[in-house]
Design an enzyme around this catalytic site. Structure first.
Site, PDB file in Angstrom:
ATOM      1  N   HIS A 262       0.872  -1.192  -0.054  1.00 38.67           N
ATOM      2  CA  HIS A 262      -0.067   0.078   0.011  1.00 38.67           C
ATOM      3  C   HIS A 262       0.907   1.270  -0.182  1.00 38.67           C
ATOM      4  O   HIS A 262       0.683   2.018  -0.811  1.00 38.67           O
ATOM      5  CB  HIS A 262      -0.954  -0.098   1.062  1.00 38.67           C
ATOM      6  N   GLU A 263       1.737   1.268   0.817  1.00 41.82           N
ATOM      7  CA  GLU A 263       2.419   2.672   1.127  1.00 41.82           C
ATOM      8  C   GLU A 263       3.579   2.476  -0.097  1.00 41.82           C
ATOM      9  O   GLU A 263       3.922   3.719  -0.391  1.00 41.82           O
ATOM     10  CB  GLU A 263       3.559   2.578   2.387  1.00 41.82           C
ATOM     11  N   HIS A 266       1.701   4.384  -2.728  1.00 43.05           N
ATOM     12  CA  HIS A 266       1.929   6.102  -2.481  1.00 43.05           C
ATOM     13  C   HIS A 266       3.511   6.589  -2.747  1.00 43.05           C
ATOM     14  O   HIS A 266       3.499   7.809  -3.600  1.00 43.05           O
ATOM     15  CB  HIS A 266       1.668   6.432  -0.884  1.00 43.05           C
ATOM     16  N   GLU A 292      -4.635   7.788  -3.169  1.00 41.99           N
ATOM     17  CA  GLU A 292      -5.039   6.544  -2.496  1.00 41.99           C
ATOM     18  C   GLU A 292      -5.484   5.448  -3.751  1.00 41.99           C
ATOM     19  O   GLU A 292      -5.314   4.371  -3.826  1.00 41.99           O
ATOM     20  CB  GLU A 292      -6.389   6.618  -1.841  1.00 41.99           C
TER      21      GLU A 292
HETATM   22 ZN    ZN Z   1      -3.069   5.177   1.766  1.00 39.79          ZN
END
Ligand code: ZN
Length: 493
Positions: A262-263, A266, A292
């Protein structure tokens, strides 16, 4: 052109101040000793004041006016920057210093009261603070200005150009289908035999796997790193310095790995921005809903796919020998495990958006004055029951679970689901390229990343999110790809 350069220099100066603040903030979340907190707060407040003063200074304003007078000589990216600077300056100026100071005081008290209230699961302790936060939010919205409803002005802080009524229409379409998909996904998971992974997973081994995966997706460790925190996040400290964090659970290596995926999503966005435009709107992420989309794309569309695990499961079994007895098919059942939970941050891919729909609906009513603060717990529980078929046992598992309201972050929640919709839509658009689709089948993600860099990252803040989506995928944010993806993965239709 000269006039433009002058504003760009001031914006770069502002970026130096803000990124210095980001370094201090990152350090505070990772390594700062407990007794150093007070001085750190002073440092951050000083930088914040300096930044605000520069951003709203007569110097900045004069330079901007000069650039605006010559805007026809500028290219598309420069014109977008001028427009953004004007928008930001007006917005910052509409909030008097007194209101900003009041907000920081109200929210700092509200945060402390919220933590207390959640600990004791006592909403009445938080209620008067929520009242004040809402009052501030409404006053801010009125100063910023709005057309249809005050919530528009708050939403726009996080999602440029978004309108409440449009988001509500998107969410309306999602609601019945998501409830049905969630039910089916949970049902399916119940029938599976393997409920959790066998044995324990040493943290050092998890770190090796996480790093290899992040690197293979394209995360540049010469311009970033991964550290450990209780709440995972991604922050940018400079044009070649992106910091990710994750947390470890020795009983479940997937927890840190999906956090890292997830990170990393980003982080890839931040690393894909145009470095030479660092500190200019065109070199910044455009919105939370687009940010996101990048994290969700890598976490869910890539990281929970069969092709990804066909490549990475054997490597995981080398690092964690106990996995050698586990069949890939059973393991995938765990990767796609779904369960209704009271807590949003523990929710899985199939049920997550239901939590967001609930919050968006309640917030909108609160801001409009249609829902009184005293009635929030009951409204929350009733809506939760309608969506999930179960009732939170107490306020800590209900309306007190999230920190956002106490921080004044009203208008924020919708961006999580917008991110999910954008992720599915962008991923589908990328896969329409044969080269991307073929590589993804082999768990080779370089062409996918290249597509995202070209269509999303390099655009920075030049276009509003909906225009960016239109250019990249052929239509503005739409629910159909996300729903089709969830059905394929969790319902099998
Ligand atoms: Zn996030």
């Amino acid at each position: 052109m000269k006039a433009y350069q002058k504003v760009a220099e001031l914006a770069a100066e502002l970026a130096v101040i803000q990124s210095a603040g980001a370094v201090l903030g990152w350090d505070q979340e990772t390594y700062l000793p407990a007794r150093a907190v007070e001085h750190r707060a002073r440092q951050l407040a000083w930088l914040g004041t300096r930044g605000h003063a520069l951003a709203t200074s007569a110097r900045f304003e004069k330079a901007l006016e000069a650039a605006e007078a010559q805007v026809a000589d500028l290219d598309e990216r420069q014109q977008a920057n001028v427009k953004q600077w004007r928008w930001r300056m007006e917005r910052a100026r509409k909030l008097p210093a007194k209101l900003v100071a009041e907000e920081s005081e109200v929210t700092s008290r509200a945060k402390a009261a919220w933590a207390e209230a959640r600990r004791g699961s006592d909403f009445s302790q938080f209620a008067p603070h929520l009242e004040r936060v809402l009052d501030l939010a409404r006053r801010k919205a009125d100063r910023w200005g709005w057309q249809s409803e005050p919530y528009d002005a708050l939403l726009e802080e996080y999602e440029r150009g978004a309108r409440t009524a449009q988001v509500a229409a998107l969410f309306e379409r999602l609601r019945p289908e998501l409830a049905e998909i969630g039910q089916a996904a949970v049902e399916r998971s119940r029938q599976r035999t393997m409920k959790r992974l066998p044995g324990s997973f040493p943290i050092e081994q998890q770190q090796i796997l996480n790093r290899e995966v992040a690197e293979s997706l394209g995360f540049d460790f010469a311009a970033g790193r991964i550290d450990t925190t209780t709440h995972p996040f991604c922050t940018t400290l400079g044009p070649a310095d992106v910091r990710l964090t994750t947390r470890y659970n020795e009983a479940d290596f997937l927890s840190s790995l999906f956090g890292v995926l997830h990170e990393t999503g980003h982080g890839l966005y931040e690393q894909g921005l145009v470095a030479a435009e660092f500190g200019l709107p065109s070199g910044e992420a455009v919105s939370l809903g687009i940010h996101e989309s990048q994290s969700r794309l890598w976490e869910n569309h890539v990281g929970r796919s069969e092709a990804f695990w066909a490549r990475w499961f054997p490597r995981a079994a080398e690092l964690f020998p106990r996995l050698r007895k586990v069949k890939l098919e059973d393991f995938m059942g765990l990767v796609h495990r779904s369960e209704f939970s009271f807590i949003r941050v523990e929710a899985d891919e199939a049920t997550y958006d239901l939590h967001i729909l609930l919050r968006f609906g309640l917030e909108r009513k609160m801001v409009a004055g249609e829902l009184a603060v005293a009635d929030v717990p009951e409204a929350w529980n009733a809506e939760f029951e309608a969506l999930f078929g179960m009732r939170p046992p107490d306020a800590a598992h209900g309306c007190l679970q999230d920190i956002h309201w106490s921080m004044g972050g009203i208008g924020y929640f919708a961006t999580y689901t917008l991110g999910n919709l954008n992720a599915a839509q962008l991923y589908a658009a990328a896969l329409r390229r044969k080269t991307v689709a073929r590589a993804v089948e082999q768990a080779d993600y370089a062409p996918l990343l290249g597509w995202l860099q070209k269509n999303v990252h390099q655009a920075g803040g030049v276009y509003d999110p909906n225009d960016l989506m239109q250019r990249a995928t052929g239509s503005a944010t739409n629910a159909k790809w996300h729903l089709a993806h969830l059905r394929r993965r969790y319902v099998g239709a």
